[in-house]
Design a protein around this motif. Structure first.
Motif, PDB file in Angstrom:
ATOM      1  N   TRP A 171       0.823  -1.216   0.000  1.00  0.00           N
ATOM      2  CA  TRP A 171       0.000   0.000   0.000  1.00  0.00           C
ATOM      3  C   TRP A 171       0.854   1.262   0.000  1.00  0.00           C
ATOM      4  O   TRP A 171       0.613   2.207  -0.766  1.00  0.00           O
ATOM      5  CB  TRP A 171      -0.921  -0.016   1.222  1.00  0.00           C
ATOM      6  N   THR A 172       1.859   1.280   0.867  1.00  0.00           N
ATOM      7  CA  THR A 172       2.687   2.485   1.006  1.00  0.00           C
ATOM      8  C   THR A 172       3.485   2.749  -0.263  1.00  0.00           C
ATOM      9  O   THR A 172       3.644   3.903  -0.684  1.00  0.00           O
ATOM     10  CB  THR A 172       3.642   2.333   2.209  1.00  0.00           C
ATOM     11  N   TYR A 174       2.610   1.919  -3.341  1.00  0.00           N
ATOM     12  CA  TYR A 174       1.681   2.469  -4.333  1.00  0.00           C
ATOM     13  C   TYR A 174       1.272   3.890  -3.975  1.00  0.00           C
ATOM     14  O   TYR A 174       1.038   4.726  -4.849  1.00  0.00           O
ATOM     15  CB  TYR A 174       0.454   1.571  -4.495  1.00  0.00           C
ATOM     16  N   LYS A 175       1.213   4.169  -2.692  1.00  0.00           N
ATOM     17  CA  LYS A 175       0.857   5.516  -2.253  1.00  0.00           C
ATOM     18  C   LYS A 175       1.925   6.532  -2.676  1.00  0.00           C
ATOM     19  O   LYS A 175       1.615   7.601  -3.197  1.00  0.00           O
ATOM     20  CB  LYS A 175       0.705   5.510  -0.731  1.00  0.00           C
ATOM     21  N   ASN A 189      -0.114   7.076  -5.704  1.00  0.00           N
ATOM     22  CA  ASN A 189      -1.534   7.422  -5.581  1.00  0.00           C
ATOM     23  C   ASN A 189      -1.743   8.813  -4.994  1.00  0.00           C
ATOM     24  O   ASN A 189      -2.698   9.506  -5.352  1.00  0.00           O
ATOM     25  CB  ASN A 189      -2.262   6.365  -4.749  1.00  0.00           C
ATOM     26  N   ASN A 190      -0.851   9.220  -4.079  1.00  0.00           N
ATOM     27  CA  ASN A 190      -0.954  10.578  -3.534  1.00  0.00           C
ATOM     28  C   ASN A 190      -0.802  11.611  -4.640  1.00  0.00           C
ATOM     29  O   ASN A 190      -1.528  12.600  -4.688  1.00  0.00           O
ATOM     30  CB  ASN A 190       0.154  10.810  -2.495  1.00  0.00           C
ATOM     31  N   HIS A 193      -3.866  11.639  -6.949  1.00  0.00           N
ATOM     32  CA  HIS A 193      -4.951  12.396  -6.314  1.00  0.00           C
ATOM     33  C   HIS A 193      -4.702  13.898  -6.453  1.00  0.00           C
ATOM     34  O   HIS A 193      -5.592  14.654  -6.854  1.00  0.00           O
ATOM     35  CB  HIS A 193      -5.065  12.019  -4.841  1.00  0.00           C
ATOM     36  N   GLU A 228      -6.484   9.415   0.127  1.00  0.00           N
ATOM     37  CA  GLU A 228      -6.281   8.173   0.867  1.00  0.00           C
ATOM     38  C   GLU A 228      -7.440   7.889   1.820  1.00  0.00           C
ATOM     39  O   GLU A 228      -7.751   6.728   2.106  1.00  0.00           O
ATOM     40  CB  GLU A 228      -4.959   8.231   1.649  1.00  0.00           C
ATOM     41  N   ASN A 231      -9.511   5.712   0.153  1.00  0.00           N
ATOM     42  CA  ASN A 231      -8.740   4.606  -0.452  1.00  0.00           C
ATOM     43  C   ASN A 231      -8.504   4.807  -1.952  1.00  0.00           C
ATOM     44  O   ASN A 231      -8.530   3.856  -2.728  1.00  0.00           O
ATOM     45  CB  ASN A 231      -9.425   3.257  -0.185  1.00  0.00           C
ATOM     46  N   TYR A 232      -8.283   6.061  -2.301  1.00  0.00           N
ATOM     47  CA  TYR A 232      -7.949   6.410  -3.693  1.00  0.00           C
ATOM     48  C   TYR A 232      -8.993   5.891  -4.695  1.00  0.00           C
ATOM     49  O   TYR A 232      -8.660   5.383  -5.765  1.00  0.00           O
ATOM     50  CB  TYR A 232      -6.555   5.898  -4.060  1.00  0.00           C
TER      51      TYR A 232
END
Ligand SMILES: [Ca+2]
Length: 324
Positions: A171-172, A174-175, A189-190, A193, A228, A231-232
């Motif tokens: 997860w981290t 991908y974040k 992902n951050n 967004h 987040e 959850n994106y």
């Protein structure tokens, strides 16, 4: 120490408002305190305040001297008049100030479109700044920009060229993003967004076939990824042109829109089992997918890269997800 500081001219920045109400900046030359220029001023003002003196140094005036004892003001056309080498006449109370240009803050490129608008026309790796400097998430992000396809200015949020980067990440990862933008990478992902937040962007998916054929693509509009806290969750609408079938909006247990992001350690999918763990990659899984660009390279576990035109990994020689 004071002498050293003085020799560095102690850049004392003062700000006042000019008659035109524009911000004016000047710096004091403390090294030449109690000295006055050997050169003739362009103007002499008597019995004025410091503020009046500084405000009067406009329209070609490059430096000025103010005497705090006599309230006299001298204006000079050339900044060299206030250079210490010319300040050789001793007279108590004088201090001199040099006007300097205010450089406009350099505008940092938000995305590849900003770079394109600034004249960048070559596809490649660039640095963008999706966040404001004041944002706690602020950081420069290295990205691949496609500056040639369909008007250029496309920011790649995903890119796979040779499969050297594993997309089986937590997860981290991908974040925050991983990989190298010149080959294989996920922007994070951050960042997705932030780049899509409050904007109406298009998504352009491309798949390069293994058989050497031309690149397939599909355009979607109104692409947006929530933060987040949600959850994106991915949102898109309105399929555009392209020779790939529309499967991102297709709704038989495999569409992407409305789906939350899942990784092997965070299961947000609609399946009773863990799609990300089963198919070795992070994605907006439903139950599970009809389109999935982050599967394991050249592996039978890469399920439905793009149904039904690319059903196995061996059909795929490259992918990208571009936004603009
Ligand atoms: Ca599940």
């Amino acid at each position: 120490m004071t002498t050293i500081v003085n020799r560095l001219h102690l850049l004392l920045t003062l700000i006042s408002m000019s008659k035109a109400m524009e911000c004016q900046q000047f710096r004091a030359n403390l090294e030449a305190d109690n000295k006055i220029s050997t050169q003739a001023p362009s103007d002499n003002l008597h019995a004025v305040s410091f503020a009046t003196c500084s405000r009067s140094c406009i329209n070609g005036c490059e430096c000025f001297s103010f005497n705090s004892r006599s309230n006299m003001c001298r204006l000079y056309i050339h900044r060299s008049s206030c250079d210490p080498s010319n300040m050789t006449v001793s007279e108590a109370g004088w201090r001199s100030y040099t006007i300097f240009e205010i450089q406009p803050t350099e505008t940092l490129p938000l995305d590849c479109k900003s770079l394109y608008m600034n004249g960048k026309r070559k596809s490649g790796v660039y640095t963008i700044y999706p966040w404001e400097r004041s944002d706690p998430n602020y950081r420069p992000v290295q990205v691949y920009c496609d500056m040639e396809t369909e008007g250029g200015g496309w920011t790649a949020i995903q890119r796979r060229v040779n499969g050297e980067e594993s997309f089986y990440r937590n997860w981290t990862e991908y974040k925050l993003g991983f990989g190298s933008p010149n080959v294989d990478y996920w922007i994070g992902n951050n960042a997705i967004h932030q780049l899509t937040n409050g904007r109406n962007l298009s998504l352009r998916v491309t798949i390069t076939p293994m058989n050497g054929g031309s690149v397939s693509f599909k355009m979607y509009h109104q692409f947006y990824v929530f933060g987040e806290d949600l959850n994106y969750t991915l949102q898109l609408a309105v399929p555009g042109n392209g020779n790939l079938d529309d499967v991102l909006l297709y709704s038989s247990g495999g569409r992407l829109t409305g789906m939350q992001f899942s990784t092997f350690d965070v299961d947000n999918d609609k399946s009773s089992y863990n799609c990300a763990a089963t198919y070795y990659g992070g994605w907006w899984f439903d139950n599970c997918d009809y389109a999935y660009l982050n599967g394991p390279w050249l592996s039978n576990d890469w399920h439905n890269p793009w149904h039904s035109q690319y059903t196995t990994a061996v059909d795929v020689n490259g992918t990208s997800m571009l936004i603009k």
